[in-house]
Design an enzyme around this catalytic site. Sequence first.
Site, PDB file in Angstrom:
ATOM      1  N   ARG A 163       0.787  -1.123   0.169  1.00 56.81           N
ATOM      2  CA  ARG A 163      -0.156  -0.038   0.007  1.00 56.81           C
ATOM      3  C   ARG A 163       0.820   1.221  -0.101  1.00 56.81           C
ATOM      4  O   ARG A 163       0.517   2.113  -0.813  1.00 56.81           O
ATOM      5  CB  ARG A 163      -0.800  -0.074   1.162  1.00 56.81           C
ATOM      6  CG  ARG A 163      -1.794  -0.994   1.227  1.00 56.81           C
ATOM      7  CD  ARG A 163      -3.146  -1.072   2.164  1.00 56.81           C
ATOM      8  NE  ARG A 163      -4.125  -2.059   1.814  1.00 56.81           N
ATOM      9  CZ  ARG A 163      -5.278  -2.226   2.896  1.00 56.81           C
ATOM     10  NH1 ARG A 163      -5.202  -1.209   3.892  1.00 56.81           N
ATOM     11  NH2 ARG A 163      -6.032  -2.957   2.547  1.00 56.81           N
ATOM     12  N   ASP A 182     -15.113   8.868   9.636  1.00 53.78           N
ATOM     13  CA  ASP A 182     -14.056   7.662   9.310  1.00 53.78           C
ATOM     14  C   ASP A 182     -12.715   8.758   9.454  1.00 53.78           C
ATOM     15  O   ASP A 182     -12.823   9.874   9.023  1.00 53.78           O
ATOM     16  CB  ASP A 182     -14.180   7.353   8.031  1.00 53.78           C
ATOM     17  CG  ASP A 182     -13.375   6.234   7.832  1.00 53.78           C
ATOM     18  OD1 ASP A 182     -14.264   5.076   7.840  1.00 53.78           O
ATOM     19  OD2 ASP A 182     -12.514   6.261   7.492  1.00 53.78           O
TER      20      ASP A 182
END
Length: 297
Positions: A58, A168
């Site tokens: 990632r 979030d």
Amino acid sequence: MALVRNSAAILPSSDAAAVDPPREFAFSKGDFAFLARLAYERAGISLSDSKRNLVYGRLSRRLRALGLSSFGEYREFLEGGDGSEIERFINSISTNHTKFFREDHHFKHFRASVGQSFAQQDQKKLVRRLRVWSAGCSTGEEPYTIALVLRREIADMTHQDVKILATDIDTDVLAKASRGEYSADALDNIPDAFCRHFQPTEESNGATVQVARDVRSLVTFRPLNLVEAWPMKGPFDAIFCRNVMIYFDAPTKSRLIDRFIRLIKPGGWLYIGHSESLIGSHPGLQLMGRTIYRRDA
């Protein structure tokens, strides 16, 4: 608070030899230890050694975007205190997987215990208040599912004070969530009765749909790091925090649950993920169904 305390202690000078087999970017055990510590300090995310390849994959995208040649250079960049890169780092290692009506038993329970209960309250009250929090809302399917259920159960929504907070830590997914646009395939998970609340987007030839405005209007999206201070005071009739705590260690989970309890109204509900369980003792919170908890009235 310092970004990373005593970072030199994490990677001694001899660490250069502790590098994995040849990859595009040099990635040592010390590099991973630094990044794991940073993830924990900044977001409460616990990364075990088994996550090394995931972290490498990632974050390699960030190294390419920044024109860096090694994770050592990326560490130096992060230590420079660039707040925007810290945000991108957290966004990169956050996992976002969700869908509409995921773990459907929660929404069946929510419909009966919150939606229908609210609709049946004393109609003589001019304005009644209902608050729901979707903590770790990802790309928005969860809070929009909550909104769909409430739209169906509460006939006179216009004259009621109904709001859903969706938060979030990942600012990228929040941007997507706020638009309310999804692949038409997302409708495969939605009961037919709710599909009328989606319209094809312009020029998409039916490939993309958008949540109807009257449903989107119920949801407010905000960035929030669950391990930092919370600006909201509650109380909430229900809190959904599903498949989020799996990334936290036991002490962090326990503290988080206690904080949720303080914000849930007496008789209110907490929904957690199917693979999660409560850590420690939490007086006042009773298990009422599969991953469904009620705060004592």
